[in-house]
Design a protein around this motif. Structure first.
Motif, PDB file in Angstrom:
ATOM      1  N   SER A  26      21.128 -31.835  90.918  1.00 48.98           N
ATOM      2  CA  SER A  26      21.395 -30.394  90.819  1.00 48.98           C
ATOM      3  C   SER A  26      22.335 -29.927  91.922  1.00 48.98           C
ATOM      4  O   SER A  26      23.224 -29.110  91.683  1.00 48.98           O
ATOM      5  N   ARG A  27      22.139 -30.436  93.124  1.00 48.06           N
ATOM      6  CA  ARG A  27      22.987 -30.028  94.240  1.00 48.06           C
ATOM      7  C   ARG A  27      24.409 -30.568  94.106  1.00 48.06           C
ATOM      8  O   ARG A  27      25.371 -29.884  94.454  1.00 48.06           O
ATOM      9  N   VAL A  28      24.554 -31.790  93.613  1.00 47.07           N
ATOM     10  CA  VAL A  28      25.899 -32.337  93.391  1.00 47.07           C
ATOM     11  C   VAL A  28      26.615 -31.517  92.324  1.00 47.07           C
ATOM     12  O   VAL A  28      27.787 -31.162  92.481  1.00 47.07           O
ATOM     13  N   VAL A  29      25.926 -31.173  91.244  1.00 53.78           N
ATOM     14  CA  VAL A  29      26.528 -30.360  90.175  1.00 53.78           C
ATOM     15  C   VAL A  29      26.942 -29.000  90.721  1.00 53.78           C
ATOM     16  O   VAL A  29      28.019 -28.494  90.404  1.00 53.78           O
ATOM     17  N   ALA A  30      26.087 -28.383  91.550  1.00 52.22           N
ATOM     18  CA  ALA A  30      26.422 -27.076  92.119  1.00 52.22           C
ATOM     19  C   ALA A  30      27.640 -27.167  93.031  1.00 52.22           C
ATOM     20  O   ALA A  30      28.480 -26.270  93.052  1.00 52.22           O
ATOM     21  N   GLY A  31      27.749 -28.256  93.783  1.00 57.80           N
ATOM     22  CA  GLY A  31      28.868 -28.430  94.708  1.00 57.80           C
ATOM     23  C   GLY A  31      30.165 -28.839  94.042  1.00 57.80           C
ATOM     24  O   GLY A  31      31.249 -28.477  94.498  1.00 57.80           O
ATOM     25  N   ASN A  32      30.057 -29.615  92.965  1.00 58.22           N
ATOM     26  CA  ASN A  32      31.248 -30.075  92.243  1.00 58.22           C
ATOM     27  C   ASN A  32      30.892 -30.290  90.777  1.00 58.22           C
ATOM     28  O   ASN A  32      30.541 -31.408  90.371  1.00 58.22           O
ATOM     29  N   PRO A  33      30.984 -29.241  89.962  1.00 58.03           N
ATOM     30  CA  PRO A  33      30.631 -29.377  88.545  1.00 58.03           C
ATOM     31  C   PRO A  33      31.513 -30.375  87.782  1.00 58.03           C
ATOM     32  O   PRO A  33      31.147 -30.830  86.701  1.00 58.03           O
ATOM     33  N   GLU A  34      32.648 -30.722  88.363  1.00 64.20           N
ATOM     34  CA  GLU A  34      33.542 -31.680  87.705  1.00 64.20           C
ATOM     35  C   GLU A  34      33.153 -33.132  87.985  1.00 64.20           C
ATOM     36  O   GLU A  34      33.755 -34.042  87.417  1.00 64.20           O
ATOM     37  N   ARG A  35      32.163 -33.366  88.839  1.00 62.99           N
ATOM     38  CA  ARG A  35      31.706 -34.728  89.125  1.00 62.99           C
ATOM     39  C   ARG A  35      30.834 -35.154  87.944  1.00 62.99           C
ATOM     40  O   ARG A  35      29.632 -34.977  87.924  1.00 62.99           O
ATOM     41  N   THR A  36      31.463 -35.695  86.914  1.00 63.02           N
ATOM     42  CA  THR A  36      30.753 -36.117  85.700  1.00 63.02           C
ATOM     43  C   THR A  36      31.137 -37.550  85.351  1.00 63.02           C
ATOM     44  O   THR A  36      32.146 -38.073  85.826  1.00 63.02           O
ATOM     45  N   ILE A  37      30.308 -38.157  84.518  1.00 63.40           N
ATOM     46  CA  ILE A  37      30.565 -39.491  83.992  1.00 63.40           C
ATOM     47  C   ILE A  37      30.321 -39.456  82.491  1.00 63.40           C
ATOM     48  O   ILE A  37      29.643 -38.560  81.984  1.00 63.40           O
ATOM     49  N   VAL A  38      30.879 -40.425  81.804  1.00 66.08           N
ATOM     50  CA  VAL A  38      30.569 -40.620  80.389  1.00 66.08           C
ATOM     51  C   VAL A  38      29.758 -41.905  80.313  1.00 66.08           C
ATOM     52  O   VAL A  38      30.231 -42.978  80.695  1.00 66.08           O
ATOM     53  N   LEU A  39      28.524 -41.778  79.865  1.00 65.67           N
ATOM     54  CA  LEU A  39      27.625 -42.923  79.788  1.00 65.67           C
ATOM     55  C   LEU A  39      26.993 -42.945  78.402  1.00 65.67           C
ATOM     56  O   LEU A  39      26.367 -41.967  77.991  1.00 65.67           O
ATOM     57  N   ARG A  40      27.197 -44.039  77.688  1.00 62.82           N
ATOM     58  CA  ARG A  40      26.710 -44.188  76.318  1.00 62.82           C
ATOM     59  C   ARG A  40      27.139 -43.010  75.440  1.00 62.82           C
ATOM     60  O   ARG A  40      26.379 -42.485  74.647  1.00 62.82           O
ATOM     61  N   GLY A  41      28.384 -42.565  75.632  1.00 62.72           N
ATOM     62  CA  GLY A  41      28.963 -41.517  74.809  1.00 62.72           C
ATOM     63  C   GLY A  41      28.578 -40.096  75.196  1.00 62.72           C
ATOM     64  O   GLY A  41      28.999 -39.151  74.531  1.00 62.72           O
TER      65      GLY A  41
END
Length: 167
Positions: free
Chosen positions: A14-29
């Protein structure tokens, strides 16, 4: 101990998302926040770049207290190749940005959270609050390592929790 591990993961994610919402991965689609727990994922031949991978490596339980005190070591692994458009020449800056995100997420106050039981989440859609808390230390960063076209690092944090009856 599982409830403490799950709670720490949820707080960190939750804290990583709040700090950088663009920090995402694509995992199993599926597009997900860029934080995962290795023991909860399928084994793959490659490691995802630009993702924080949590690994629980050591656990001890001190039963000398009224409630047993669990101390768990969480190692966070991450690596980056930088931006494709920059030919990877910015990978040091990208790693520094990930360092800052992790330091902010772990070091933000409070460095504790109410422990939750996520076992029934799939059926009820809600985590069950527990009566104790988890708390953790500041993050300790290891040396940067070159891994082919990527640069990566491991960091550690100690997570503590009292074990409640039935855990």
């Amino acid at each position: 101990m599982q409830n403490a591990k799950d709670t720490f993961y949820e707080v960190l994610r939750s804290r990583v998302v709040a700090g950088n919402p663009e920090r995402t991965i694509v995992l199993r689609g599926l597009i997900r926040p860029g934080v995962l727990v290795e023991e909860n994922e399928l084994i793959t031949a490659t490691t995802l770049p630009d993702c924080f991978r949590l690994r629980w490596t050591e656990t001890s339980v001190d039963r000398a207290h009224q409630l047993p005190l669990a101390v768990m070591r969480c190692e966070v692994f991450y690596e980056t190749a930088g931006q494709v458009g920059n030919g990877g020449m910015d990978r040091g800056r990208a790693l520094a940005a990930m360092d800052a995100e992790l330091a902010e997420a772990i070091g933000a106050t409070p460095q504790s959270a109410s422990k939750q039981n996520y076992a029934g989440l799939a059926t009820s859609g809600v985590a069950a609050p527990m009566s104790s808390r988890i708390w953790w230390t500041d993050v300790n960063f290891g040396a940067a390592e070159i891994k082919g076209d990527r640069v990566g690092r491991s960091a550690t944090v100690m997570v503590m929790s009292y074990e409640e009856a039935g855990e």
